[in-house]
Structure formats: structure tokens, C-alpha cells
Write a protein that holds these residues in place. Structure first.
Motif, PDB file in Angstrom:
ATOM      1  N   LEU A 140       1.175  -0.846   0.129  1.00  0.00           N
ATOM      2  CA  LEU A 140       0.200  -0.075  -0.044  1.00  0.00           C
ATOM      3  C   LEU A 140       0.970   0.866  -0.523  1.00  0.00           C
ATOM      4  O   LEU A 140       0.691   2.314  -0.246  1.00  0.00           O
ATOM      5  CB  LEU A 140      -1.005   0.325   1.258  1.00  0.00           C
ATOM      6  N   ALA A 141       2.064   1.613   0.594  1.00  0.00           N
ATOM      7  CA  ALA A 141       2.643   2.643   1.030  1.00  0.00           C
ATOM      8  C   ALA A 141       3.570   2.589  -0.533  1.00  0.00           C
ATOM      9  O   ALA A 141       3.063   4.009  -1.090  1.00  0.00           O
ATOM     10  CB  ALA A 141       4.264   2.245   1.967  1.00  0.00           C
ATOM     11  N   ALA A 142       4.025   1.152  -0.972  1.00  0.00           N
ATOM     12  CA  ALA A 142       4.986   2.027  -2.526  1.00  0.00           C
ATOM     13  C   ALA A 142       3.188   2.418  -3.576  1.00  0.00           C
ATOM     14  O   ALA A 142       4.071   2.931  -3.629  1.00  0.00           O
ATOM     15  CB  ALA A 142       5.108  -0.045  -2.952  1.00  0.00           C
ATOM     16  N   ALA A 143       2.412   1.590  -3.287  1.00  0.00           N
ATOM     17  CA  ALA A 143       0.787   2.366  -4.658  1.00  0.00           C
ATOM     18  C   ALA A 143       0.786   3.881  -4.109  1.00  0.00           C
ATOM     19  O   ALA A 143       0.897   4.481  -5.427  1.00  0.00           O
ATOM     20  CB  ALA A 143       0.000   1.563  -4.049  1.00  0.00           C
ATOM     21  N   LEU A 144       0.951   4.178  -2.852  1.00  0.00           N
ATOM     22  CA  LEU A 144       0.602   5.196  -2.783  1.00  0.00           C
ATOM     23  C   LEU A 144       1.837   6.702  -2.711  1.00  0.00           C
ATOM     24  O   LEU A 144       1.621   7.513  -3.737  1.00  0.00           O
ATOM     25  CB  LEU A 144       0.724   5.585  -1.223  1.00  0.00           C
ATOM     26  N   GLU A 145       3.004   6.317  -2.299  1.00  0.00           N
ATOM     27  CA  GLU A 145       3.687   6.326  -3.372  1.00  0.00           C
ATOM     28  C   GLU A 145       3.856   6.841  -4.758  1.00  0.00           C
ATOM     29  O   GLU A 145       4.071   8.413  -5.557  1.00  0.00           O
ATOM     30  CB  GLU A 145       5.758   5.700  -3.280  1.00  0.00           C
ATOM     31  N   GLU A 146       3.608   6.153  -5.689  1.00  0.00           N
ATOM     32  CA  GLU A 146       3.692   5.807  -7.368  1.00  0.00           C
ATOM     33  C   GLU A 146       3.139   7.001  -7.402  1.00  0.00           C
ATOM     34  O   GLU A 146       2.602   7.639  -8.369  1.00  0.00           O
ATOM     35  CB  GLU A 146       3.527   4.522  -7.883  1.00  0.00           C
ATOM     36  N   ILE A 147       1.486   6.853  -6.718  1.00  0.00           N
ATOM     37  CA  ILE A 147       0.394   7.801  -7.220  1.00  0.00           C
ATOM     38  C   ILE A 147       0.401   8.858  -7.108  1.00  0.00           C
ATOM     39  O   ILE A 147       0.198  10.371  -7.538  1.00  0.00           O
ATOM     40  CB  ILE A 147      -0.689   6.991  -5.901  1.00  0.00           C
TER      41      ILE A 147
END
Length: 145
Positions: A117-124
Motif C-alpha cells: 500500500l505504501a509503495a502504491a501511494l508513493e507511486e500515485i
């Protein structure tokens, strides 16, 4: 050697029974499944209380509160000490500790999910257009006037 959280003592301090870890966890999670019982535990976390004091904030009868307390006693979460007609209740954290140990065995699974989730939020966040800095906006606004 027996886990101390698995051994419950009767009111005279003798071993009443030994439970398997699964039986203890079942009783603890069943006891924690009710909001009234969780509220009782929260109040007992602060101090030793009489049954009548525990019943005060609830809109249910004293008898219903007593039944909830008995569920907590059977789960080993509450110890009751009787002196004549007076019944004092105190929190016993041993079974809660055992339940938390069991839950923490599975923490690696949700920790992995938090990492994803943290990686996905960072990408967004990286894909979002960056707003102009305040300095640039001030300069633009100053030129317009």
C-alpha cells in the motif's frame, strides 16, 4: 512446563482446570466480541471495581452486567473476589497477552500489505502534477498588478 495463562485458579487459589491454548483463545475472543464486555474491561484497566460500579454506565440491568462479567471470568480476563455480598472485579491481562501473541504471529501478512500500500501511494503521489511553488506564484501575481 504449563503456560501460566492457560491455568485458571478457583477462588481458593487451587487449579480449577487446565485449558488448551485453542480453548483459551476461543473463550477470550468470544468474550471480546461484545461491546459491553470490552467496555467493562476498559473500566477495569483503570481500577478494581465493584459489580455495581461496573454496571453504573450501562442501560442494561445489574443481572445482565453480572452475566457479562461471568463470561469475562470464564475467559480468565476478570478475577472476582468476594467478601460476603461484596464482589470486586479486577482485570487479568494474562489471556489478553496470549491472544496478542497469537495475533502477532500473523502480523507479517498485514505488514507486507502495508508495504504494498505504501509503495502504491508513493507511486500515485509521484504521478500527481506538482503545484507551482509559492515564490513563483507571488512573482506571477506581482507581474499582473
Amino acid at each position: 512446563m504449563t503456560n501460566p495463562a492457560l491455568v485458571r485458579l478457583d477462588e481458593f487459589g487451587a487449579r480449577a482446570s487446565e485449558r488448551s491454548e485453542d480453548e483459551l483463545l476461543d473463550a477470550v475472543f468470544f468474550a471480546l466480541s461484545d461491546p459491553v464486555r470490552r467496555a467493562i474491561l476498559a473500566r477495569l484497566g483503570e481500577e478494581v471495581l465493584l459489580v455495581s460500579q461496573l454496571a453504573e454506565p450501562f442501560t442494561i440491568s445489574l443481572q445482565s452486567v453480572s452475566r457479562h462479567i461471568q463470561v469475562l471470568v470464564r475467559a480468565g480476563l476478570v478475577r472476582q473476589e468476594r467478601t460476603g455480598r461484596i464482589s470486586r472485579c479486577r482485570l487479568d491481562v494474562g489471556p489478553i497477552y496470549s491472544a496478542s501473541v497469537w495475533i502477532n504471529r500473523y502480523s507479517k501478512y498485514w505488514q507486507e500489505q502495508f508495504g504494498i500500500l505504501a509503495a502504491a501511494l508513493e507511486e500515485i503521489e509521484e504521478q500527481k502534477p506538482r503545484p507551482a511553488s509559492r515564490r513563483k506564484r507571488r512573482r506571477r501575481n506581482a507581474r499582473r498588478t
